[in-house]
Design a protein around this motif. Structure first.
Motif, short mmCIF file in Angstrom:
data_model
loop_
_atom_site.label_atom_id
_atom_site.label_comp_id
_atom_site.label_asym_id
_atom_site.label_seq_id
_atom_site.Cartn_x
_atom_site.Cartn_y
_atom_site.Cartn_z
N ASN A 130 79.45 -26.42 67.95
CA ASN A 130 80.63 -27.40 67.33
C ASN A 130 80.44 -27.67 66.01
OD1 ASN A 130 82.50 -26.98 69.62
ND2 ASN A 130 81.31 -28.73 70.60
N TYR A 131 79.42 -27.40 65.02
CA TYR A 131 79.57 -27.34 63.96
C TYR A 131 80.64 -26.80 62.95
CZ TYR A 131 77.70 -27.58 59.04
OH TYR A 131 77.59 -27.90 57.67
N ARG A 132 81.18 -27.00 62.16
CA ARG A 132 82.36 -26.29 61.58
C ARG A 132 82.38 -25.02 61.18
NH1 ARG A 132 80.73 -29.93 57.58
NH2 ARG A 132 80.48 -29.22 55.42
N PHE A 133 81.15 -24.75 60.58
CA PHE A 133 80.92 -23.30 60.11
C PHE A 133 80.71 -22.23 61.25
CE2 PHE A 133 78.49 -24.54 55.72
CZ PHE A 133 79.92 -24.99 55.32
N ASN A 134 80.00 -23.02 62.41
CA ASN A 134 79.77 -22.04 63.73
C ASN A 134 81.19 -21.75 64.16
OD1 ASN A 134 77.08 -21.65 63.39
ND2 ASN A 134 76.96 -23.76 64.44
N ARG A 135 82.11 -22.66 63.92
CA ARG A 135 83.63 -22.45 64.61
C ARG A 135 84.64 -21.92 63.85
NH1 ARG A 135 84.36 -27.54 67.42
NH2 ARG A 135 86.78 -27.23 66.85
N GLY A 136 83.90 -21.15 62.75
CA GLY A 136 85.11 -20.33 61.82
C GLY A 136 85.63 -21.16 60.91
N ILE A 137 85.06 -22.27 60.45
CA ILE A 137 85.97 -23.19 59.53
C ILE A 137 84.93 -23.40 58.25
CG2 ILE A 137 86.97 -25.52 59.20
CD1 ILE A 137 87.29 -25.75 62.10
N PRO A 138 85.39 -22.73 57.15
CA PRO A 138 84.51 -22.98 55.90
C PRO A 138 84.95 -24.40 55.22
CG PRO A 138 86.55 -21.51 55.43
CD PRO A 138 86.35 -21.92 56.91
N ASN A 139 84.39 -24.69 54.03
CA ASN A 139 84.43 -25.87 53.38
C ASN A 139 86.05 -25.77 52.90
OD1 ASN A 139 82.18 -27.27 53.83
ND2 ASN A 139 81.04 -26.54 51.97
N SER A 140 86.64 -26.89 52.63
CA SER A 140 88.01 -26.84 52.05
C SER A 140 87.95 -26.65 50.60
CB SER A 140 88.63 -28.05 52.34
OG SER A 140 89.12 -28.18 53.82
N TYR A 144 77.06 -17.04 59.18
CA TYR A 144 78.26 -17.48 59.77
C TYR A 144 79.30 -16.40 60.16
CZ TYR A 144 75.97 -21.65 58.85
OH TYR A 144 74.90 -22.90 58.72
N PRO A 145 78.97 -15.71 61.34
CA PRO A 145 79.84 -14.22 61.56
C PRO A 145 81.30 -14.76 61.54
CG PRO A 145 78.24 -14.63 63.45
CD PRO A 145 77.90 -15.74 62.30
N LEU A 146 81.74 -15.75 62.36
CA LEU A 146 83.16 -15.91 62.39
C LEU A 146 83.73 -16.16 61.04
CD1 LEU A 146 85.34 -15.91 64.49
CD2 LEU A 146 84.84 -18.37 64.91
N ILE A 147 83.09 -16.95 60.19
CA ILE A 147 83.54 -17.11 58.96
C ILE A 147 83.85 -15.81 58.13
CG2 ILE A 147 83.23 -18.23 56.70
CD1 ILE A 147 82.42 -20.72 57.87
N VAL A 148 82.86 -14.84 58.23
CA VAL A 148 82.63 -13.58 57.51
C VAL A 148 83.79 -12.81 57.98
CG1 VAL A 148 81.47 -11.62 57.06
CG2 VAL A 148 80.31 -13.80 57.07
N GLU A 149 83.96 -12.84 59.55
CA GLU A 149 84.97 -11.96 59.99
C GLU A 149 86.45 -12.49 59.36
OE1 GLU A 149 87.35 -12.01 64.17
OE2 GLU A 149 85.06 -12.24 64.49
N LYS A 150 86.85 -13.76 59.52
CA LYS A 150 88.04 -14.18 59.09
C LYS A 150 88.22 -13.94 57.52
CE LYS A 150 88.83 -15.19 63.23
NZ LYS A 150 89.82 -14.70 64.04
N TYR A 151 86.99 -14.43 56.60
CA TYR A 151 87.17 -13.87 55.29
C TYR A 151 87.69 -12.32 54.93
CZ TYR A 151 85.39 -12.54 50.64
OH TYR A 151 85.15 -12.48 49.26
#
Length: 331
Positions: free
Chosen positions: A232-242, A303-310
């Motif tokens: 549940n760390y934000r990067f693992n959840r697909g949430i990058p820094n603001s 963090y694959p979910l962030i890369v995917e959404k990017y």
């Protein structure tokens, strides 16, 4: 400042986003805007010819002198009770810098049709734009003046880099160090701030629609963890820094990125809550605009979910909106 030649193609892709009726007279304001009060063009210098051409192409007046407090403080109802804004005429030696900025770093990203839809009718280019507390009976000259040098410039109290919420205008002000030092970082902050404001407006009014599958596989409800090893760390959840909507302009540190742990009341989760809240989408847009693809990969490759959404947002904006966010970042 040199125009990235790869950006020229962006004007073509945005032609289909929206449209705006043009009047028969190229110098006649249209829509719900107030008429121009000053003479236009404002002089016979070479930059006046360029400013006039900008209006003929994009329908936006660049105004650099004779801007009054009444112009800056006009609202839909009244002056109100907040701060009052003031600004000084640009010295002749600084006007070309401002015109260069809009010619090279803003307008090439947009088609004329999109500019006429998303921009105000006027952009005031001012020396020492500033906000001052209302003082009925006080003077409106502000405090402090520029000296014409980088080292001894003294900015007035309440200096503002940008004003977005004018009645029918935006206002912009560069410091002398930005003008004479050609600071690429400052130019990037200004470029991203203005272009983002336009994109955000188009998202909010529905001209740009959030990708339907952007939130697939993303949990925006469960409380976040501050431990990087936790799922549940934000990067693992697909949430990058603001990334700040100002991209750091006007902040004490000048930093664009918020890197805190977002602990406590899970403010980051609450930021994205709400059925019609587009902040999750908009923050990805800001991240792609701010970090080059290389910089983003260095931060988030684990963090694959962030890369995917990017990649999803970057490709969606390019294919569906004709806007290359990676190019805005300077890739």
């Amino acid at each position: 400042m040199k125009l990235n030649k790869t950006l020229v193609a962006l004007t073509i892709g945005l032609l289909g986003l929206t449209s705006c009726d043009k009047t028969d007279d190229p110098l006649e304001p249209s829509g719900n805007y107030s008429p121009l009060r000053v003479d236009f063009p404002q002089g016979t210098n070479e930059w006046d010819s360029r400013i006039e051409q900008i209006y003929k192409t994009y329908g936006v007046y660049l105004i650099y002198k004779d801007v009054t407090p009444e112009d800056l403080n006009k609202t839909w109802v009244s002056v109100g009770t907040g701060d009052l804004y003031y600004g000084d005429d640009l010295p002749d030696e600084e006007v070309s810098f401002y015109v260069d900025f809009f010619e090279q770093q803003i307008f090439p990203y947009f088609s004329p049709e999109v500019v006429q839809k998303a921009f105000p009718i006027k952009i005031y280019m001012l020396k020492h734009l500033r906000a001052e507390a209302q003082d009925f009976g006080g003077d409106d000259t502000g405090t402090g003046t520029g000296t014409g040098t980088i080292i001894t410039e003294v900015l007035p109290s309440g200096f503002k880099a940008m004003k977005w919420d004018g009645f029918d205008y935006w206002a912009i002000s560069f410091t002398e160090s930005e003008i004479y030092a050609s600071d690429d970082q400052s130019m990037k902050q200004k470029r991203c701030g203005i272009i983002y404001q336009i994109i955000a407006n188009m998202v909010e009014d529905g001209t740009i629609v959030e990708p339907a599958d952007l939130r697939d596989g993303v949990d925006l409800e469960t409380a976040l963890s501050v431990r990087k090893s936790d799922q549940n760390y934000r990067f693992n959840r697909g949430i990058p820094n603001s990334i700040l909507t100002s991209f750091g302009v006007g902040t004490r540190t000048g930093a664009a990125e918020l890197t805190g742990d977002y602990s406590g009341a899970n403010s980051m989760i609450s930021t994205y809550s709400g059925e019609n809240n587009h902040e999750y989408f908009l923050n990805y847009i800001r991240n792609i605009m701010w970090f080059t693809a290389t910089e983003f990969e260095e931060k988030y490759s684990a963090y694959p979910l962030i890369v995917e959404k990017y990649n999803l947002v970057a490709n969606y904006m390019l294919v569906n909106c004709g806007l290359d966010l990676k190019a805005i970042a300077g890739e």
